[in-house]
Design an enzyme around this catalytic site. Structure first.
Site, short mmCIF file in Angstrom:
data_model
loop_
_atom_site.label_atom_id
_atom_site.label_comp_id
_atom_site.label_asym_id
_atom_site.label_seq_id
_atom_site.Cartn_x
_atom_site.Cartn_y
_atom_site.Cartn_z
N LYS A 183 17.02 7.93 39.97
CA LYS A 183 18.51 8.18 41.41
C LYS A 183 18.11 7.98 42.67
O LYS A 183 18.70 7.53 43.56
CB LYS A 183 19.83 8.74 40.71
CG LYS A 183 19.70 8.44 39.47
CD LYS A 183 20.61 7.26 38.66
CE LYS A 183 21.17 7.27 37.68
NZ LYS A 183 20.56 7.48 36.49
C1 LIG Z 1 20.42 6.45 35.48
C2 LIG Z 1 19.01 7.10 34.66
C3 LIG Z 1 18.66 5.73 33.53
C4 LIG Z 1 19.95 4.87 33.36
O1 LIG Z 1 19.94 3.81 34.74
P1 LIG Z 1 20.55 2.50 34.13
O2 LIG Z 1 20.28 1.92 36.34
O3 LIG Z 1 22.07 3.49 34.33
O4 LIG Z 1 20.59 2.31 33.82
C5 LIG Z 1 17.57 5.88 33.09
N1 LIG Z 1 17.09 7.70 32.31
C6 LIG Z 1 17.37 8.46 33.88
C7 LIG Z 1 16.62 9.47 33.68
C8 LIG Z 1 18.15 8.14 34.88
O5 LIG Z 1 19.11 9.34 35.35
#
Ligand SMILES: *Cc1c(COP(=O)(O)O)cnc(C)c1O
Length: 500
Positions: free
Chosen positions: A113
């Site tokens: 993120k």
């Molecule tokens: C948010 C997240 C995901 C999923 O990603 P999306 O974009 O919501 O599909 C997968 N792994 C981790 C560690 C995350 O923080």
């Protein structure tokens, strides 16, 4: 470049407007009206560093930003000191197929993120200068664990912004909770919701689209914005690393320019994998998208049947950031695949809200299946994959990355396509989920996450990121919890706008 809403094709908004606003008033998501084709640029782009490539891609989408504004956003967000060098790292695997991991978690909060949330505050600040009439942006965020912390870290003490994060009380890892509860900054608040992630996300969407809430904010000189992947400013930065990974494979000689790769993504809200899909739509050679889910396999079932059905048991798994039954960004994919038909999309989303399911029909299902492979694995298979990856590759992966690794294994077994080089998105540091990662390697009885971190370091000879190990000494600042129908009142109180 102008933007429409998935539920209202008549809109034509600038990038700054869609980033400032986050979600469209009628509940639709903003999408580019068309995607630029960059096939001609691939040769030149293949030589660029991460920051230069990001600037090239952003300039195609942020057409009301000046080149100097875009450059300044990129320089601030992806400074080498924030990511320990290059923003992303490619880790080749030597055994079991033609695969490599794309590590996206070297930023300040140790999850992918950060790739978007380190730059979104800069995009937003500029967008507000262009559109906000001096109003303060209230960043309202629902988190399955990682978005919340990354948003808090990205927006901490950014002038003209206020951040409020809601997370599911029993739906995040102890480390994720601690990361959020210890967040510093004068413009941040964190609150648990008595429910799961879908409850938190639904509460936040309701607040965003509630006319009374919006009026109250406007009166107070504020406006809502979003740091969730419903915000276009979250998705756009994620397109960059798929191009970058591809060019790296070309440089290493794994691929020749023009040959396709596969992409495997551990998926929750469908944001990360959608960014890969956009990269392909722009001309990046991608053969197949492997959409990996945990026991909450609603997307696997959708890809296999064309029926999206959230009426099912919700599981709290060891990959909590993927514990989602309503994957918001699927709406953007379906908008594109149904010929940008906002009436159809609005209908499906209404059916989902009213009845809990919808069926996209034969034609769209076939289009989905032509490009996407859906697979899932449960907690036991996740743990097995962590142990096996450690044993055979000497590589320690987190619980989310393990889901994608296992789904890739299933894909190769089922299709025989072991030959196409595959980039597997590695989305978090294993130390963010230390208890469960350690538990995959040996029995764990201890509940203290810092002792588990120490043991994991000792057992594997790897090192926990300083950002996580250092949390031990930080004071807890936030312990609030509210019922899901109290989220709006909490927001108003937090903003000193009184009870509604
Ligand atoms: C948010 C997240 C995901 C999923 O990603 P999306 O974009 O919501 O599909 C997968 N792994 C981790 C560690 C995350 O923080």
């Amino acid at each position: 470049m102008r933007y429409k809403s998935t539920r209202n094709s008549n809109l034509r908004l600038e990038a700054s407007q869609v980033i400032a606003q986050g979600i469209s008033r009628e509940g639709g998501l903003f999408v580019p009206e068309s995607l630029p084709n960059v096939a001609e640029k691939l040769v030149a782009w293949s030589q660029l560093g991460y920051q230069e490539l990001a600037q090239e891609i952003f300039s195609l989408f942020l057409t009301d930003f000046t080149p100097a504004e875009i450059e300044s956003c990129v320089k601030k967000a992806y400074a080498p000191e924030k990511f320990g060098g290059e923003a992303v790292k490619l880790r080749p695997f030597t055994k079991n197929g033609n695969r490599c991991l794309l590590e996206l978690w070297h930023g300040p909060t140790c999850a992918f993120k950060d790739m978007a949330l380190q730059i979104l505050p800069h995009f937003l600040t500029i967008s507000l200068e262009k559109t906000g009439k001096g109003r303060k942006a209230v960043i309202l965020t629902a988190t399955s664990g990682d978005t919340g912390k990354a948003a808090l870290a990205g927006f901490k003490d950014v002038p003209g912004t206020q951040v409020i994060v809601f997370y599911p009380q029993n739906g995040v890892s102890p480390m994720q909770k601690r990361q959020m509860a210890t967040q510093a900054g004068g413009n941040v608040a964190v609150c648990a919701i008595d429910g799961n992630f879908d409850d938190a996300q639904a509460a936040v969407k309701r607040i965003f689209t509630d006319p009374a809430m919006n009026a109250a904010l406007e009166k107070g000189g504020m406006l809502f914005s979003s740091a969730n992947s419903i915000n276009w400013g979250r998705l756009l930065p994620q397109i960059v690393y798929y191009f970058y990974a591809y060019f790296r494979l070309c440089k290493e000689g794994t691929l020749s320019l023009g040959e396709p790769m596969n992409v495997a993504v551990p998926t929750g809200n469908f944001g990360n994998i959608l960014a890969a899909y956009y990269a392909k739509s722009m001309g990046l050679p991608i053969r197949k998208f492997l959409c990996a889910s945990n026991a909450n396999r609603v997307l696997t079932d959708f890809i296999r049947t064309g029926v999206y059905d959230r009426r099912r048991e919700f599981f709290a798994t060891i990959s909590p950031s993927m514990d989602i039954l309503v994957s918001s960004n699927l709406e953007r994919l379906l908008y594109g695949l149904s010929g940008q038909d906002s009436g159809t999309l609005a209908g499906w989303m209404e059916e989902l809200a009213q009845n809990g399911w919808y069926d996209v029909g034969e034609e769209v299902r076939q289009k989905v299946q032509a490009q996407f492979y859906g697979g899932f694995c449960d907690d036991a298979a996740t743990a097995r994959t962590i142990a096996e990856t450690w044993r055979t590759e000497g590589y320690l992966c987190d619980t989310h990355t393990a889901v994608a690794l296992d789904v890739y294994r299933q894909y190769v077994e089922e299709t025989g396509d072991g030959g196409t080089p595959t980039v597997i998105a590695s989305t978090a540091s294993p130390y963010k989920f230390a208890a469960d990662v350690l538990g995959a390697l040996e029995p764990v009885s201890c509940v203290d996450e810092f002792q588990n971190i120490a043991r994991l370091e000792e057992l594997t000879g790897t090192q926990a990121p300083a950002q996580l190990a250092g949390l031990k000494d930080k004071p807890i600042r936030f312990q609030d919890m509210v019922a899901k129908d109290q989220a709006a009142a909490y927001v108003l109180a937090g903003l000193n706008l009184g009870g509604a």
